[in-house]
Design a protein around this motif. Sequence first.
Motif, short mmCIF file in Angstrom:
data_model
loop_
_atom_site.label_atom_id
_atom_site.label_comp_id
_atom_site.label_asym_id
_atom_site.label_seq_id
_atom_site.Cartn_x
_atom_site.Cartn_y
_atom_site.Cartn_z
N VAL A 1 5.11 8.08 -12.87
CA VAL A 1 4.58 8.16 -10.92
C VAL A 1 4.49 9.55 -10.72
O VAL A 1 4.21 10.28 -11.14
N GLY A 2 3.35 9.58 -9.60
CA GLY A 2 3.02 10.79 -8.96
C GLY A 2 1.78 11.53 -9.26
O GLY A 2 1.05 12.65 -9.26
N ASN A 3 1.11 10.71 -9.98
CA ASN A 3 -0.55 10.32 -10.49
C ASN A 3 -0.97 9.63 -11.15
O ASN A 3 -0.38 8.18 -11.24
N ILE A 4 -2.06 9.87 -10.85
CA ILE A 4 -2.87 8.01 -11.50
C ILE A 4 -3.03 8.62 -13.59
O ILE A 4 -3.74 9.70 -13.47
N ALA A 5 -2.43 7.87 -13.85
CA ALA A 5 -2.95 8.44 -15.99
C ALA A 5 -2.14 7.17 -16.59
O ALA A 5 -1.63 6.65 -16.19
N ALA B 1 1.19 2.37 -11.83
CA ALA B 1 -0.69 2.27 -10.69
C ALA B 1 0.01 2.00 -9.12
O ALA B 1 -1.08 1.37 -8.65
N ASP B 2 0.65 2.99 -8.80
CA ASP B 2 0.88 2.72 -7.46
C ASP B 2 0.29 3.72 -6.46
O ASP B 2 0.60 4.42 -6.50
N PHE B 3 -0.15 3.46 -5.52
CA PHE B 3 -1.43 4.00 -4.62
C PHE B 3 -2.35 3.22 -3.36
O PHE B 3 -1.94 2.38 -3.60
N ALA C 1 -5.43 -0.27 2.06
CA ALA C 1 -5.48 -1.03 1.42
C ALA C 1 -4.50 0.00 0.25
O ALA C 1 -4.14 1.23 0.45
N VAL C 2 -3.02 -1.40 0.21
CA VAL C 2 -2.10 -0.66 -0.75
C VAL C 2 -2.03 -1.57 -1.82
O VAL C 2 -2.40 -2.25 -2.16
N TYR C 3 -1.80 -0.92 -3.10
CA TYR C 3 -1.60 -0.95 -4.54
C TYR C 3 -0.77 -1.23 -5.21
O TYR C 3 0.23 0.45 -4.98
N VAL C 4 -0.09 -1.95 -5.40
CA VAL C 4 1.36 -1.86 -6.26
C VAL C 4 1.06 -1.96 -8.12
O VAL C 4 0.33 -3.58 -8.14
N ALA C 5 1.11 -1.41 -8.61
CA ALA C 5 1.43 -2.22 -10.48
C ALA C 5 -0.26 -1.89 -10.54
O ALA C 5 -0.25 -2.98 -11.31
N GLY C 6 -1.20 -1.54 -9.92
CA GLY C 6 -2.96 -1.64 -10.32
C GLY C 6 -3.49 -2.61 -9.19
O GLY C 6 -4.13 -3.15 -9.42
N ARG C 7 -2.46 -3.49 -8.29
CA ARG C 7 -2.38 -4.88 -8.21
C ARG C 7 -2.31 -4.82 -6.42
O ARG C 7 -1.71 -4.09 -6.02
N PRO C 8 -3.79 -5.19 -5.43
CA PRO C 8 -3.76 -5.28 -4.14
C PRO C 8 -2.78 -6.47 -3.55
O PRO C 8 -2.66 -7.59 -4.15
N VAL C 9 -2.19 -4.89 -2.68
CA VAL C 9 -0.64 -5.72 -2.28
C VAL C 9 -1.30 -5.73 -0.73
O VAL C 9 -0.27 -6.95 0.01
N MET C 10 -1.59 -4.75 -0.09
CA MET C 10 -2.38 -5.04 1.07
C MET C 10 -3.34 -4.38 1.32
O MET C 10 -3.81 -3.67 0.54
N GLU C 11 -5.02 -4.99 2.25
CA GLU C 11 -5.85 -4.58 2.33
C GLU C 11 -6.09 -5.33 3.44
O GLU C 11 -6.12 -5.83 4.28
#
Length: 125
Positions: free
Chosen positions: A49-53, A58-60, A91-101
């Motif tokens: 975690v900690g960066n997009i790589a 992919a939590d952001f 928006a909030v993404y967890v594992a690259g998927r939107p969970v809140m928009e």
Amino acid sequence: ANNRISIFDELRLASLLQKSRLGRGDATNAEEIWPLATRGGAAATGLPVGNIARGHFADFCLLDVDSIALQPPQRLLHHLVYASPERALRAVYVAGRPVMEHGEPKTISQAELSTRCAEVTRRWR
């Protein structure tokens, strides 16, 4: 206990506690605190975690940088730590998927979320 579950609140609290503990308003700053939410999480947990790589979770979140909560833009990092940037959250993404928009959950309805919460907390006092 903390019921807000906000990384932004936790960052602000970490900074204010350090300043209070040392009795100095300059004991820490946003530039020192922000990495706690990114690379610091990776160091503390050993998780990718900690960066997009590639190979990392992919939590952001996406923020509206034009929001009044993040003005003036020259102090963006300061606002992320010390203001209430949740108002700018889009928006909030967890594992690259939107969970809140736009303030609405994407993977569960508000009603189902309330029902599940009530079930889990039924015996809490």
